[in-house]
Motif scaffolding. Structure first.
Motif, PDB file in Angstrom:
ATOM      1  N   PRO A   1      -3.814 118.438  33.196  1.00  0.00           N
ATOM      2  CA  PRO A   1      -3.908 119.907  33.266  1.00  0.00           C
ATOM      3  C   PRO A   1      -4.439 120.556  31.985  1.00  0.00           C
ATOM      4  N   TRP A   2      -4.809 119.729  31.002  1.00  0.00           N
ATOM      5  CA  TRP A   2      -5.449 120.271  29.810  1.00  0.00           C
ATOM      6  C   TRP A   2      -6.380 119.207  29.250  1.00  0.00           C
ATOM      7  N   ASN A   3      -7.334 119.629  28.474  1.00  0.00           N
ATOM      8  CA  ASN A   3      -8.089 118.699  27.628  1.00  0.00           C
ATOM      9  C   ASN A   3      -8.320 119.356  26.278  1.00  0.00           C
ATOM     10  N   ASP A   4      -8.949 118.651  25.368  1.00  0.00           N
ATOM     11  CA  ASP A   4      -8.965 119.156  23.992  1.00  0.00           C
ATOM     12  C   ASP A   4     -10.323 119.636  23.516  1.00  0.00           C
ATOM     13  N   GLY A   5     -11.205 120.027  24.424  1.00  0.00           N
ATOM     14  CA  GLY A   5     -12.383 120.744  23.994  1.00  0.00           C
ATOM     15  C   GLY A   5     -13.708 120.082  24.288  1.00  0.00           C
ATOM     16  N   ILE A   6     -14.736 120.548  23.594  1.00  0.00           N
ATOM     17  CA  ILE A   6     -16.126 120.133  23.817  1.00  0.00           C
ATOM     18  C   ILE A   6     -16.571 119.246  22.666  1.00  0.00           C
ATOM     19  N   PHE A   7     -17.073 118.049  23.008  1.00  0.00           N
ATOM     20  CA  PHE A   7     -17.643 117.126  22.031  1.00  0.00           C
ATOM     21  C   PHE A   7     -19.153 117.044  22.250  1.00  0.00           C
ATOM     22  N   VAL A   8     -19.879 116.841  21.168  1.00  0.00           N
ATOM     23  CA  VAL A   8     -21.342 116.747  21.218  1.00  0.00           C
ATOM     24  C   VAL A   8     -21.781 115.480  20.488  1.00  0.00           C
ATOM     25  N   TRP A   9     -22.743 114.776  21.107  1.00  0.00           N
ATOM     26  CA  TRP A   9     -23.386 113.611  20.492  1.00  0.00           C
ATOM     27  C   TRP A   9     -24.869 113.906  20.322  1.00  0.00           C
ATOM     28  N   VAL A  10     -25.508 113.301  19.328  1.00  0.00           N
ATOM     29  CA  VAL A  10     -26.934 113.503  19.076  1.00  0.00           C
ATOM     30  C   VAL A  10     -27.599 112.154  18.820  1.00  0.00           C
ATOM     31  N   ALA A  11     -28.917 112.099  19.071  1.00  0.00           N
ATOM     32  CA  ALA A  11     -29.690 110.873  18.842  1.00  0.00           C
ATOM     33  C   ALA A  11     -31.156 111.255  18.688  1.00  0.00           C
ATOM     34  N   ARG A  12     -31.933 110.338  18.110  1.00  0.00           N
ATOM     35  CA  ARG A  12     -33.381 110.526  18.017  1.00  0.00           C
ATOM     36  C   ARG A  12     -34.112 109.779  19.121  1.00  0.00           C
ATOM     37  N   SER A  13     -33.391 108.947  19.865  1.00  0.00           N
ATOM     38  CA  SER A  13     -33.956 108.197  20.983  1.00  0.00           C
ATOM     39  C   SER A  13     -32.943 108.206  22.118  1.00  0.00           C
ATOM     40  N   LEU A  14     -33.427 108.198  23.339  1.00  0.00           N
ATOM     41  CA  LEU A  14     -32.514 108.187  24.476  1.00  0.00           C
ATOM     42  C   LEU A  14     -31.643 106.945  24.471  1.00  0.00           C
ATOM     43  N   ARG A  15     -32.186 105.837  23.972  1.00  0.00           N
ATOM     44  CA  ARG A  15     -31.421 104.593  23.905  1.00  0.00           C
ATOM     45  C   ARG A  15     -30.462 104.554  22.718  1.00  0.00           C
ATOM     46  N   GLY A  16     -30.566 105.538  21.842  1.00  0.00           N
ATOM     47  CA  GLY A  16     -29.664 105.596  20.711  1.00  0.00           C
ATOM     48  C   GLY A  16     -30.323 105.110  19.430  1.00  0.00           C
ATOM     49  N   PRO A  17     -29.533 105.003  18.371  1.00  0.00           N
ATOM     50  CA  PRO A  17     -28.069 105.137  18.362  1.00  0.00           C
ATOM     51  C   PRO A  17     -27.608 106.586  18.546  1.00  0.00           C
ATOM     52  N   TRP A  18     -26.552 106.751  19.335  1.00  0.00           N
ATOM     53  CA  TRP A  18     -25.944 108.044  19.595  1.00  0.00           C
ATOM     54  C   TRP A  18     -24.758 108.230  18.652  1.00  0.00           C
ATOM     55  N   LYS A  19     -24.778 109.311  17.892  1.00  0.00           N
ATOM     56  CA  LYS A  19     -23.721 109.600  16.938  1.00  0.00           C
ATOM     57  C   LYS A  19     -23.041 110.920  17.286  1.00  0.00           C
ATOM     58  N   LEU A  20     -21.768 110.993  17.029  1.00  0.00           N
ATOM     59  CA  LEU A  20     -21.072 112.264  17.160  1.00  0.00           C
ATOM     60  C   LEU A  20     -21.679 113.278  16.202  1.00  0.00           C
ATOM     61  N   ALA A  21     -21.856 114.506  16.678  1.00  0.00           N
ATOM     62  CA  ALA A  21     -22.378 115.559  15.805  1.00  0.00           C
ATOM     63  C   ALA A  21     -21.494 115.680  14.568  1.00  0.00           C
ATOM     64  N   ASP A  22     -22.117 115.873  13.414  1.00  0.00           N
ATOM     65  CA  ASP A  22     -21.377 115.885  12.158  1.00  0.00           C
ATOM     66  C   ASP A  22     -20.733 117.256  11.940  1.00  0.00           C
ATOM     67  N   THR A  23     -19.497 117.373  12.396  1.00  0.00           N
ATOM     68  CA  THR A  23     -18.740 118.616  12.232  1.00  0.00           C
ATOM     69  C   THR A  23     -17.831 118.585  11.013  1.00  0.00           C
ATOM     70  N   THR A  24     -17.949 117.560  10.196  1.00  0.00           N
ATOM     71  CA  THR A  24     -17.010 117.402   9.087  1.00  0.00           C
ATOM     72  C   THR A  24     -17.174 118.469   8.019  1.00  0.00           C
ATOM     73  N   VAL A  25     -18.352 119.102   7.950  1.00  0.00           N
ATOM     74  CA  VAL A  25     -18.556 120.168   6.970  1.00  0.00           C
ATOM     75  C   VAL A  25     -18.004 121.483   7.494  1.00  0.00           C
ATOM     76  N   THR A  26     -18.325 121.805   8.750  1.00  0.00           N
ATOM     77  CA  THR A  26     -17.888 123.079   9.317  1.00  0.00           C
ATOM     78  C   THR A  26     -16.416 123.062   9.688  1.00  0.00           C
TER      79      THR A  26
END
Length: 438
Positions: A118-143
């Motif tokens: 009945p709950w979840n903890d929000g929206i996560f985003v991943w980014v990559a320069r290629s569809l095959r990856g590597p896929w990394k979590l968006a760097d939110t450590t600064v904000t």
């Protein structure tokens, strides 16, 4: 939304930018005007008749030869499973500073829960320069250095609200009751880049104080920080109506599965399952009218419950996508009948399909729908950095084929499948079929 026919170019083929060359008030160019000359295209398949029957041929399934599961960076909660648990998978490719940037997001679940309720903890985003990856979590450590990496928005971020800047509205916050305990979740996020800014359109789910669609805008990059647009400070987009499960409080249910379509310098909100509204020029709210306009469609008879309304443009034509349940029942001749029927006695959910219709105009009229992908419902279509078309899928774990105990471990995944276009004459998109490869 995807607008592949009017995108800018990088290299030899079309790239997705999310903005087009003409406003919707202008006449839409014909598909044949932009189509390569002399190319052979795969044919359209005859549709099952009568209208409303589902096409179940295995060529329309995501398979090993036409699809794969994205290797998204795992969070600690994902490591035992080995793949990110995700519904409503969304992937897109944008040109940022002259380079392609792939983004991925979707509905995820909190640690310890079996579903995003009945709950979840929000929206996560991943980014990559290629569809095959590597896929990394968006760097939110600064904000947001104290939060889990990649989490760009959550109902828990209430302490970030400031005078003149709302991140989480009161109706989006977690709440508690005796029946469910902790409640409130965000569903079906989409990432869009419009006029150089990042937007997320998402939906507060059934267990929230108010259920419906909202939009966030980033004050920085794709990683945020995001804030809520002014038009959603008090409520979701649109007006409330009766809908959803019985436990939703009266007046709380609004239109879900919100999406965004942009073309030229204008943008539109698309709401399930048939409504749209233009955004104001400042993108802080929709242009309010007495009742939102509806797409002119060719409905089934009877029309079932549809989800995940999504519009994209490819080579001058508009494609309207819905998620529809293929329900099985006993046919008059004793065989199994597959159809996009409303739920009811004797009807069993089988596959959560992607059905598509096409039009020369954004608002319609749209053609009859066809089955574009079996089990690929609640998706989006996008162009990769080479101009090839893909769609997302996730394999619905709640009901039907992928809910079977022997398969549910392979459900709720961030999948992508190649698409094929049947050319200016056929004008359709399908999951890439074995027998009709381009």
């Amino acid at each position: 939304m995807t607008n592949t026919g009017d995108a800018r170019h990088l290299g030899r083929r079309t790239l997705l930018t999310g903005v087009g060359a003409a406003a919707l008030s202008a006449a839409a160019p014909t598909a044949s005007a932009a189509a390569p000359r002399g190319r052979r295209y795969p044919p359209n398949w005859p549709d099952p008749r009568p209208y409303g029957l589902a096409d179940t041929r295995t060529d329309l399934w995501p398979r090993e030869d036409n699809s794969f599961v994205l290797p998204l960076e795992l969070r600690p909660r994902d490591r035992q499973r080995g793949v990110v648990w995700m519904r409503d998978t969304y992937v897109n490719c944008f040109v940022v500073d002259g380079r392609p940037l792939y983004v991925a997001t979707g509905t995820t679940r909190a640690p310890g829960l079996e579903a995003a309720a009945p709950w979840n903890d929000g929206i996560f985003v991943w980014v990559a320069r290629s569809l095959r990856g590597p896929w990394k979590l968006a760097d939110t450590t600064v904000t947001r250095p104290g939060a889990e990496k990649g989490k760009v928005w959550s109902p828990e971020f209430t302490d970030e609200n400031r005078p003149g800047r709302t991140v989480v509205a009161p109706w989006q916050e977690y709440w508690y009751d005796e029946e469910f305990g902790k409640r409130g979740q965000v569903w079906a996020p989409e990432l869009h880049r419009f006029r150089g800014r990042w937007y997320i359109v998402a939906c507060m789910g059934d267990h929230s104080r108010k259920v419906g669609s909202f939009m966030l805008v980033s004050d920085g990059g794709v990683e945020g920080p995001y804030r809520l647009v002014v038009g959603n400070h008090e409520k979701p987009f649109g007006d409330p109506f009766i809908g959803g499960p019985a436990f939703i409080e009266p007046g709380a249910y609004h239109h879900i599965d919100g999406s965004l379509y942009s073309e030229g310098d204008a943008a539109w909100l698309v709401l399930h399952n048939n409504l749209y509204a233009r955004f104001r020029d400042d993108m802080e709210d929709i242009v309010t009218t007495t009742g939102l306009p509806a797409f002119r469609q060719t409905p089934y008879s009877p029309e079932p419950y549809l989800e995940g309304a999504y519009v994209f443009k490819h080579l001058g034509r508009y494609f309207l996508v819905h998620a529809a349940w293929d329900r099985t029942s006993a046919g008059s001749d004793g065989t199994v009948r597959h159809a996009y029927d409303p739920g009811g006695a004797g009807r069993t959910q089988y596959q959560y399909d992607a059905v598509v219709a096409v039009s020369d105009h954004f608002e319609g009229p749209y053609s009859e729908r066809w089955t574009a992908g079996v089990g690929a419902g609640h998706n989006n279509v996008f162009a990769d950095a080479g101009g090839d078309l893909w769609a997302t899928f996730f394999r619905n774990p709640n009901f039907g084929y992928w809910a079977d105990p022997s398969r549910v471990g392979q459900a709720a995944v961030p999948g992508v499948v190649r698409m094929e276009w049947t050319g200016p004459e056929g004008g359709r998109l399908y999951v890439r079929r074995r027998s009709h490869r381009t």
